[in-house]
Design a protein around this motif. Structure first.
Motif, mmCIF file in Angstrom:
data_model
loop_
_atom_site.group_PDB
_atom_site.id
_atom_site.type_symbol
_atom_site.label_atom_id
_atom_site.label_comp_id
_atom_site.label_asym_id
_atom_site.label_seq_id
_atom_site.Cartn_x
_atom_site.Cartn_y
_atom_site.Cartn_z
ATOM 1 N N UNK A 1 -14.214 61.499 9.506
ATOM 2 C CA UNK A 1 -14.760 60.367 8.772
ATOM 3 C C UNK A 1 -13.905 59.149 9.081
ATOM 4 N N UNK A 2 -14.508 57.978 8.957
ATOM 5 C CA UNK A 2 -13.775 56.734 9.127
ATOM 6 C C UNK A 2 -14.300 55.744 8.083
ATOM 7 N N UNK A 3 -13.401 55.297 7.209
ATOM 8 C CA UNK A 3 -13.751 54.364 6.152
ATOM 9 C C UNK A 3 -13.280 52.970 6.525
ATOM 10 N N UNK A 4 -14.083 51.966 6.243
ATOM 11 C CA UNK A 4 -13.690 50.568 6.346
ATOM 12 C C UNK A 4 -14.134 49.922 5.042
ATOM 13 N N UNK A 5 -13.169 49.715 4.130
ATOM 14 C CA UNK A 5 -13.486 49.270 2.774
ATOM 15 C C UNK A 5 -13.023 47.843 2.503
ATOM 16 N N UNK A 6 -13.769 47.157 1.661
ATOM 17 C CA UNK A 6 -13.369 45.838 1.167
ATOM 18 C C UNK A 6 -12.479 46.075 -0.050
ATOM 19 N N UNK A 7 -11.171 46.149 0.179
ATOM 20 C CA UNK A 7 -10.242 46.498 -0.901
ATOM 21 C C UNK A 7 -10.173 45.423 -1.987
#
Length: 133
Positions: A117-123
């Motif tokens: 999996x690869x997450x790219x989140x707007x923290x």
């Protein structure tokens, strides 16, 4: 030099049929349930570390792209989802205020077994609960 034209090749029809027969929504929902809507050990783009980020349970995932990859030893399926939080403002009207939380890429092997999996989140999103480590 051999000229090979793939534009009308059978492989595209086969791939299209495979992708259409998959229930991508089911796959992403299973993944979110298995991780309990939590991302552990996340590094953001500014190299800040988060021990855990909790996603909202009302999260919606929309499939935005799918691809097949081939290496010398493996074949894999990659599904990219847009993660959306949908907050409804009940104070005034039932207007929807959808906000993009980020993206999730799920990778499966040729037997449709989860690989990565690869997450790219707007923290900075107020919909995410973050715990720094």
């Amino acid at each position: 030099m051999t000229r090979l034209e793939l534009k009308n090749h059978q492989v595209w029809q086969d791939l299209t049929e495979i992708l259409q027969s998959l229930d991508a929504n089911l796959l992403v929902q299973e993944h979110l349930d298995q991780c309990d809507y939590k991302v552990r050990g996340y590094w953001d783009e500014k190299d800040e570390y988060y021990e855990q980020i909790t996603l909202p349970r009302t999260l919606e995932a929309e499939l935005v792209s799918s691809s097949i990859g081939v290496t010398h030893k493996e074949r894999f399926l990659q599904l990219k989802f847009l993660l959306i939080a949908d907050a409804v403002d009940n104070m005034k009207t039932a207007s929807s205020n959808a906000q993009k939380l980020g993206e999730l890429v799920l990778i499966y092997n040729e037997n449709l077994e989860f690989i990565d999996e690869n997450w790219l989140l707007d923290v900075d999103s107020p919909f995410l609960v973050k715990r720094s480590g």
